[in-house]
Design an enzyme around this catalytic site. Structure first.
Site, PDB file in Angstrom:
ATOM      1  N   LYS A 110     -48.939 111.972   6.533  1.00 45.06           N
ATOM      2  CA  LYS A 110     -49.370 110.745   7.219  1.00 45.06           C
ATOM      3  C   LYS A 110     -48.142 109.917   7.608  1.00 45.06           C
ATOM      4  CE  LYS A 110     -49.929 108.588   2.714  1.00 45.06           C
ATOM      5  NZ  LYS A 110     -50.883 108.325   1.627  1.00 45.06           N
ATOM      6  N   TYR A 122     -25.279  85.608   9.638  1.00 42.97           N
ATOM      7  CA  TYR A 122     -26.211  84.482   9.743  1.00 42.97           C
ATOM      8  C   TYR A 122     -26.356  83.737   8.420  1.00 42.97           C
ATOM      9  CZ  TYR A 122     -27.966  86.524  14.126  1.00 42.97           C
ATOM     10  OH  TYR A 122     -28.099  87.021  15.384  1.00 42.97           O
TER      11      TYR A 122
HETATM   12  C1  PLP Z   1     -50.564 108.898   0.431  1.00 47.07           C
HETATM   13  C2  PLP Z   1     -51.528 109.659  -0.356  1.00 47.07           C
HETATM   14  C3  PLP Z   1     -51.107 110.682  -1.210  1.00 47.07           C
HETATM   15  C4  PLP Z   1     -49.639 110.953  -1.502  1.00 47.07           C
HETATM   16  O1  PLP Z   1     -49.151 109.945  -2.344  1.00 47.07           O
HETATM   17  P1  PLP Z   1     -47.621 109.941  -2.846  1.00 47.07           P
HETATM   18  O2  PLP Z   1     -47.576 108.842  -3.820  1.00 47.07           O
HETATM   19  O3  PLP Z   1     -46.794 109.683  -1.644  1.00 47.07           O
HETATM   20  O4  PLP Z   1     -47.367 111.295  -3.409  1.00 47.07           O
HETATM   21  C5  PLP Z   1     -52.070 111.447  -1.833  1.00 47.07           C
HETATM   22  N1  PLP Z   1     -53.380 111.198  -1.640  1.00 47.07           N
HETATM   23  C6  PLP Z   1     -53.832 110.193  -0.854  1.00 47.07           C
HETATM   24  C7  PLP Z   1     -55.286 109.963  -0.703  1.00 47.07           C
HETATM   25  C8  PLP Z   1     -52.921 109.387  -0.194  1.00 47.07           C
HETATM   26  O5  PLP Z   1     -53.360 108.388   0.585  1.00 47.07           O
END
Ligand code: PLP
Length: 392
Positions: A42, A268
């Site tokens: 994702k 800044y």
């Molecule tokens: C993002 C996500 C993961 C992976 O989580 P990590 O902490 O990055 O390993 C697994 N399952 C779901 C449903 C997620 O949204």
């Protein structure tokens, strides 16, 4: 996000992604989990590049025979249908599971994209079966309180499930990284929910729960049939036992240098002042390149293998670094995250310097800079456990 094959000789800043390190991390996590992986890609694989990661891991793609199928993950996980569309447009033929709930109006698009949705509302399950015989996974909320049917109310789905059995059933942990007790409690709730549905779930339903922290925290392997690593694949989670490697290397060139005298300020807000005369390098990356403003007066950058402190506020396009005593000039490369020589500023360690989440830091890295993919990998950089400190 632009793409290049090799180190861009004229680039002011770029992100190098070590695909061999992603493969190494996937193999280490797979071995630890002891079950096939539903690899989370994702948010463009946490900013690293979803298509590149899928190809590197052997996910099948149209027109590719070499390496296809070889130790490929079971599937890949996404959060939005646009992400699935980008993968399909690139020729991805692998299983794509959407772990985020879809709106009823999106289900037809999931069918078109051959996406396996997560469902947990009776109406949606009925709607899905009316549209297609394709699989879906049942999402159970065991305490994250974000998505899925509450573990205590799964029986309300009995009728819906009888008419449309899921291929998989899953839950998600909220604190597997820092609370073993909370994970144990969620494991228990998940088992309780599955037991309540035992007669309406197929005997071979695919059970999955572990995220990266879940995988890393269990020594006897992941329960169920699949595990869903994200952050650990991309080098954002240290584990002494697993030997995971750094994946991203954010580099930028020195584009200006000056001496700043005793009491004079940099950047800044004049939040930093020199004691004595200091030599200050301007590095061509700022928060628009994902080098967060939280790293103002806190970040550490590698120049010629020497750890140098960020001084003053990180600006949108440039960051100033104290390079007093370091032999360097305009055009030289600074490493803001990742390895240089024998030293490596791990993603998690850099995030900690700025009080940031390693997830958030990673996801922001491909905002503007070109990405250079190293298929065969760089020299391996192990992640570090200790915080980044400066030389005395
Ligand atoms: C993002 C996500 C993961 C992976 O989580 P990590 O902490 O990055 O390993 C697994 N399952 C779901 C449903 C997620 O949204």
């Amino acid at each position: 996000m632009a793409m290049a094959q090799n180190s861009p000789p004229t680039a002011r800043a770029w992100l190098e992604v070590d695909l061999a390190a992603v493969r190494h991390n996937a193999a280490a996590l797979g071995a630890r989990a002891g079950v096939p992986l539903l690899v989370m890609v994702k948010a463009n694989a946490y900013g690293v590049g979803a298509t590149a990661v899928c190809r590197a891991l052997g996910v099948p793609f149209a027109g590719r025979t070499e390496g296809a199928g070889q130790a490929a993950p079971w599937g890949v996980g996404i959060a939005t249908l646009d992400e699935a569309e980008a993968l399909r447009a690139a020729g991805c033929l692998g299983r794509i599971v959407c772990l985020q709930p879809l709106l009823a109006a999106e289900l037809h698009r999931a069918v078109e994209l051959k996406v396996t949705p997560s469902l947990h509302r009776a109406d949606d399950i009925g709607h899905w079966r009316a549209l297609t015989d394709a699989p879906y996974h049942l999402s159970i909320d065991t305490g994250m309180a974000r998505a899925g049917v509450r573990w205590t109310t799964v029986s309300t789905l009995r009728n819906a499930l009888q008419g449309a059995a899921p291929e998989g059933v899953f839950t998600h942990f909220h604190s597997a990284d820092d609370s073993l007790d909370s994970r144990v409690e969620q494991d228990r709730r998940f088992a309780e929910a599955r037991a309540a549905l035992a007669d309406v779930l197929p005997a071979d339903v695919l059970v999955h729960a572990d995220n990266s922290a879940g995988i890393v925290s269990r020594t006897a392997g992941s329960p169920g049939h699949l595990a869903r690593p994200g952050i650990a694949l991309y080098g954002g989670m240290f584990s002494a036992e697993l030997g995971l490697r750094q994946v991203v290397h954010l580099r930028a060139r020195i584009i200006d240098l000056r001496h700043v005298h005793d009491g004079e300020s940099v950047s800044y807000g004049a939040t930093w002042r020199a004691s004595g005369t200091r030599r200050i390098a301007t590095v061509a990356a700022g928060y628009a390149d994902g080098y967060r403003r939280h790293l103002s007066n806190a970040g550490v950058v590698l120049i010629k293998g020497v750890r140098c402190p960020v001084v003053g506020r990180v600006t949108m396009d440039m960051t100033m670094v104290d390079v007093t005593g370091v032999e360097c000039g305009t055009g030289d490369t600074a490493t803001l995250i990742g390895g240089d020589g024998t030293d490596c500023l791990g993603t998690e360690a850099v995030a900690a310097l700025g009080g940031l989440s390693p997830y958030e830091l990673l996801v922001g890295l491909s905002l503007r800079v070109p990405v250079v993919y190293h298929e065969a990998g760089l020299p391996p950089f192990p992640l570090m456990s200790s915080p980044v400190s400066l030389p005395a």
